[in-house]
Structures are given as C-alpha cells and as structure tokens.
Design a protein around this motif. Structure first.
Motif, PDB file in Angstrom:
ATOM      1  N   ASP A 213      17.113  -7.113   5.751  1.00  0.00           N
ATOM      2  CA  ASP A 213      17.031  -6.321   4.683  1.00  0.00           C
ATOM      3  C   ASP A 213      16.023  -5.351   4.492  1.00  0.00           C
ATOM      4  O   ASP A 213      15.817  -5.001   3.376  1.00  0.00           O
ATOM      5  N   THR A 214      15.234  -4.920   5.655  1.00  0.00           N
ATOM      6  CA  THR A 214      14.427  -3.562   5.558  1.00  0.00           C
ATOM      7  C   THR A 214      15.033  -2.770   6.395  1.00  0.00           C
ATOM      8  O   THR A 214      15.649  -2.879   7.261  1.00  0.00           O
ATOM      9  N   GLN A 215      14.261  -1.388   6.064  1.00  0.00           N
ATOM     10  CA  GLN A 215      14.787  -0.323   6.902  1.00  0.00           C
ATOM     11  C   GLN A 215      13.896   0.957   6.590  1.00  0.00           C
ATOM     12  O   GLN A 215      12.764   0.965   5.735  1.00  0.00           O
ATOM     13  N   PRO A 216      13.892   1.890   7.448  1.00  0.00           N
ATOM     14  CA  PRO A 216      12.855   3.167   7.213  1.00  0.00           C
ATOM     15  C   PRO A 216      12.964   3.500   5.581  1.00  0.00           C
ATOM     16  O   PRO A 216      14.096   3.734   5.163  1.00  0.00           O
ATOM     17  N   LEU A 217      12.032   4.286   5.245  1.00  0.00           N
ATOM     18  CA  LEU A 217      12.260   4.884   4.057  1.00  0.00           C
ATOM     19  C   LEU A 217      12.842   6.150   4.091  1.00  0.00           C
ATOM     20  O   LEU A 217      12.968   6.967   5.104  1.00  0.00           O
ATOM     21  N   PRO A 218      13.633   6.764   3.061  1.00  0.00           N
ATOM     22  CA  PRO A 218      14.341   7.876   3.103  1.00  0.00           C
ATOM     23  C   PRO A 218      13.502   9.050   3.173  1.00  0.00           C
ATOM     24  O   PRO A 218      12.151   8.951   3.123  1.00  0.00           O
TER      25      PRO A 218
ATOM     26  N   PRO B  49       7.834  -1.420  10.827  1.00  0.00           N
ATOM     27  CA  PRO B  49       8.497  -2.455  11.617  1.00  0.00           C
ATOM     28  C   PRO B  49       7.573  -3.557  12.015  1.00  0.00           C
ATOM     29  O   PRO B  49       6.362  -2.864  12.155  1.00  0.00           O
ATOM     30  N   VAL B  50       8.015  -4.277  12.774  1.00  0.00           N
ATOM     31  CA  VAL B  50       7.091  -5.575  13.397  1.00  0.00           C
ATOM     32  C   VAL B  50       7.618  -5.834  14.657  1.00  0.00           C
ATOM     33  O   VAL B  50       8.699  -5.476  15.123  1.00  0.00           O
ATOM     34  N   SER B  51       6.953  -6.576  15.542  1.00  0.00           N
ATOM     35  CA  SER B  51       7.257  -6.822  16.914  1.00  0.00           C
ATOM     36  C   SER B  51       8.456  -7.960  16.722  1.00  0.00           C
ATOM     37  O   SER B  51       8.368  -8.775  15.979  1.00  0.00           O
TER      38      SER B  51
ATOM     39  N   ILE C  86       8.902  -5.648  21.387  1.00  0.00           N
ATOM     40  CA  ILE C  86       9.742  -4.276  20.908  1.00  0.00           C
ATOM     41  C   ILE C  86       9.824  -4.352  19.469  1.00  0.00           C
ATOM     42  O   ILE C  86       9.699  -5.500  18.786  1.00  0.00           O
ATOM     43  N   ARG C  87       9.925  -3.119  18.831  1.00  0.00           N
ATOM     44  CA  ARG C  87       9.737  -3.094  17.300  1.00  0.00           C
ATOM     45  C   ARG C  87      10.808  -2.817  16.559  1.00  0.00           C
ATOM     46  O   ARG C  87      11.966  -2.401  16.973  1.00  0.00           O
ATOM     47  N   LEU C  88      11.152  -3.746  15.479  1.00  0.00           N
ATOM     48  CA  LEU C  88      12.019  -3.949  14.817  1.00  0.00           C
ATOM     49  C   LEU C  88      11.924  -4.156  13.101  1.00  0.00           C
ATOM     50  O   LEU C  88      10.958  -4.455  12.778  1.00  0.00           O
ATOM     51  N   TRP C  89      13.125  -3.896  12.357  1.00  0.00           N
ATOM     52  CA  TRP C  89      12.839  -3.957  10.952  1.00  0.00           C
ATOM     53  C   TRP C  89      13.401  -5.157  10.572  1.00  0.00           C
ATOM     54  O   TRP C  89      14.133  -5.628  11.005  1.00  0.00           O
ATOM     55  N   SER C  90      12.467  -6.011   9.927  1.00  0.00           N
ATOM     56  CA  SER C  90      12.776  -7.248   9.306  1.00  0.00           C
ATOM     57  C   SER C  90      14.316  -7.144   8.580  1.00  0.00           C
ATOM     58  O   SER C  90      14.715  -6.209   8.007  1.00  0.00           O
TER      59      SER C  90
END
Length: 448
Positions: free
Chosen positions: A241-246, A268-270, A235-239
């Motif tokens: 303190d990270t999130q998608p760019l606006p 994101p990473v697995s 499953i793919r997750l944002w590490s």
C-alpha cells in the motif's frame, strides 16, 4: 514383456532417435560417431570423456574409435542449436503427454578446473563447490512439467576478461561475433529464442543471480512471460500500500517535473526488513510436495509490493507484484525471498508450489553430471565444450522420453543399453590397473 525384450525395444527406439538427431548434422558420415558418442554417454562408466567411451563402445578398435569421436566432438562443424532443436521436438511431446509444461527454469552450473587454458575458465562462483574457485560456468534453460524436465538451451558464460582477450579467444575458438554478455542477458536471449521456436511457455523460475537483475525481470514481462524468481534479502521494495511520491508540482518555469520521488520518511525498505515487519497472522504453514521420507513443508507469507530499484528515474511507479517469503519455524530470520508476476488472485499454496518447482533443475544436473558425464569433457575449446554438452543433453533427452513410457508404479529394472565386454588387456591412459568395481548399471527410472 521380459527383461531381454525390454532392452531390445529400448535399443531399437534409441537407434531411431539417433537417426532423427542425425538429420541436424549435415553429413551422413557423422551418424556413426553420433550414435557411438550418445551410446558411450548412456552406458555405465566412471568417466565419460572420449577415450573411456571409445573403449566401452568399440573395445576391439579403441584407438580408431577414439580418433573418430574426438574429431566429431572437438572439430566437426555442426550446429548445437539444430541438434538441440531436434531433441526438443522429439522429447517435449513425450513430456507433455504426462502433463502440461508448467515452468521454464533458468540456472547455471559450474565445472571446477585446475588449469587456466580451458575456454571461459576463471575464478568465479562455482555452485558445485559452493564457493569462488577456478571453474567454467554455463547458463541453461530447462522446460519442466510436474513430473519431468529437460534442458533445451545451454551456453558457456564467457567472463569479460576472456571476451576482451583476442589471443585467448582465438586459441579456444570462440566465435568472432560473440560479445560479452552477463548471465541474465544470456538467459533472456535463450528464452526469446525458445519463444520464437514455438516452445509452449511456462512460468520462468530462476535463482537470485537472475531474479535480482531488474533488466532480466523487466525483459520477461515485456515478452509476455510471468515469473517466480528468487531475490536477495537486500533488494529494495515498497511496503504494501505504499509507492513513490508523484513528480513535484510544476512551478510554471522550465520543463515540468516528470520523475517519481522519495523523501525522508517515505522510502523503500529491504526485503528482509519488510518480511520481519509482517504480523504473525501473515504466516501460514504450507506443504508443497512429498519428500523422500516426509512431506516438505515450511512457513510462508506473501504480500503485494512494488519493486523499487532506481525507480527515481521513472515517470511512474513499477507495477505491483507478489513478494513471497519463506521463514521456517525456529529460524531467527527468513531464509528465502521471491518476486512473482503471477496473477493477483493466486493462492499462497500455488505461489509456493510454483516457486519450489525449481528443484527439478537440481535433479537434471545431478543426473547429467553423475550419470551422463556432462562435466567430463577434457578439451579446451569452445566448440568441443558445447558439442559435448549438446550430446549429453541429447542422451539425457532419450532417457527422459523412455521414462515417460513407464508407469510410475512400474519396477525399476532394465538398463537402457548393454555394454560390450572390454578387452582383458585394456588400460585407460594414466591408470595402473582396470577398475574392479563396475559402476551400477544406468536404469531408465529415476534412482531416487
């Protein structure tokens, strides 16, 4: 209280319990087969299909009892939901006297089948066998306290090729209005029904077959339930303190961009990659309960992340939640992963304790299958499959309520019900000789 008094008390409570269940059946002539069927499920015996139960319950009139029980379970038109509602109303208060409801546990269970005509049978993953094989699969919802649990909803999963085959549906008596639903969709519908019925809510627990389904997790959040659900390592997750760019800045022409973005170096990473990148000091040894021989303990870590599944179609990042990982000492990589919407201030030990409470469903199914005969129904139709399961859960519910009356330190003794003696000339169909080694009597206490 001596042993005989204990048996008589259990039998009188059982009679009152069955009388209450009978209120959901609609016809007074169904009370007798209801009591006989539930009695047969609770009595000792290797098989809990109709004929062996008829022989144990009414050894002097096996054929007539067989016909009565078969009609009651395979043909009679009574509501499974109504009966399970009465079971819930009778048993859950007994559970809650010993502790508050902590979890709603979603799971499915498989029943291996050799033929192809039983309703819903297909080649699919069977948990009982641990592999893909010919089987039926049912989805259940159980309510659990810290001490006990009870299934409150149960529905056969109908594979898509079955759902779209009118001939097989008609032969098996599949309801006309029933459409194909995935297992997570079935589970979410049952959860909504339980909420509407006023069942005290708990944290939803489920394995990765449900946890990996974003719509299932989103649905739980939308109806106000928190969860701790297993997910796959992919499953793919944002590490943290990270999130998608606006969204991209608007150029002034056309419709303003509204979707969040990813780009090279910002993606994101697995779950597995994220877990393996955590520093050594992120891991702690946690003991979650006493096992049969030694305390159960392992290494865990938990961090706050954002799930990433198809969030590039969203206008805002998904909310943060917990990512819990188990990596036992000596293993080359993590072995289990969970996502959870428990509060941000939840302690790691509490996260682990809640995630591991799902083991109770395994005990439920072990007893329902091995002692109550959940998987012993031999008919092929939709109605019989569900009626048998409903009555098995009803019988199990009585067992659970009886256990709630007994102090944990009490000795494991009296069987619930006494079986009449079988006629000396009785032979089950297909058997060359009667069994000479009777099964151990079923006790009110957990045979741990």
């Amino acid at each position: 209280m001596d042993l005989q008094d204990g048996i008589e008390t259990s039998e009188s409570r059982f009679a009152a319990y069955v009388e209450t269940l009978a209120s959901a059946l609609g016809h007074a002539d169904r009370v007798a087969p209801l009591k006989a069927y539930c009695t047969g499920l609770l009595l000792p015996g290797e098989r809990k299909s109709v004929e062996p139960m008829a022989a144990r319950v009414e050894p002097g009139r096996v054929q007539a009892t067989h016909q009565s029980l078969h009609h009651f379970v395979a043909k009679a038109d009574w509501s499974d939901d109504a009966v399970l509602g009465v079971v819930r109303e009778k048993v859950l208060p007994a559970l809650e006297q010993r502790g508050q409801i902590r979890a709603w546990i979603v799971d499915d269970t498989g029943f291996p089948k050799k033929g192809k005509h039983s309703v819903g049978v297909a080649r699919q993953y069977c948990g009982q066998l641990g592999k893909q094989d010919n089987c039926q699969v049912a989805v259940s919802l159980s309510v659990a306290t810290g001490q006990a649990s009870l299934p409150i909803a149960y529905q056969l999963y109908l594979p898509e090729d079955w759902a779209s085959d009118p001939d097989r549906r008609e032969k098996a008596g599949v309801p006309e209005d029933l459409i194909f639903r995935t297992k997570p969709e079935i589970a979410l519908a049952r959860i909504r029904t339980a909420l509407e019925a006023g069942v005290s809510p708990g944290v939803v627990l489920a394995d990765a077959g449900y946890g990996n389904d974003t719509s299932f997790r989103t649905g739980l959040t939308e109806i106000g339930l928190t969860y701790v659900v297993a997910v796959q390592s992919s499953i793919r997750l944002w590490s943290p303190d990270t999130q998608p760019l606006p969204p991209k800045p608007w150029s002034g022409r056309g419709r303003p961009p509204s979707l969040v973005r990813r780009q090279s170096g910002h993606a994101p990473v697995s779950a597995k990659e994220l877990a393996q990148a955590l520093p050594e000091d992120a891991w702690r040894r946690i003991t979650w309960r006493e096992g049969s021989k030694v305390p159960l303990a392992s290494r865990f870590a938990a961090v706050r992340i954002r799930p990433a599944h198809r969030d590039y179609w969203r206008s805002a990042p998904r909310p943060e939640e917990w990512f819990l990982i188990e990596w036992p000492q000596g293993e080359v990589e993590p072995t289990k992963y969970w996502l959870s919407t428990l509060p941000e201030d939840t302690e790691l030990a509490d996260l682990v304790d809640q995630a591991k409470l799902r083991w109770r469903i395994e005990r439920d199914y072990q007893e329902l299958k091995q002692e109550i005969g959940l998987g012993h129904y031999e008919g092929r139709g939709w109605r019989g499959f569900h009626h048998h399961a409903t009555l098995a859960i009803a019988a199990y519910g009585f067992l659970v309520s009886e256990r709630s009356l007994i102090p944990p330190s009490a000795p494991r003794s009296a069987p619930l019900l006494k079986a009449p003696a079988l006629p000396e000339d009785y032979r089950p169909r297909g058997a060359a000789a009667p069994s000479r080694t009777p099964r151990q009597q079923f006790h009110r206490h957990n045979p741990d």
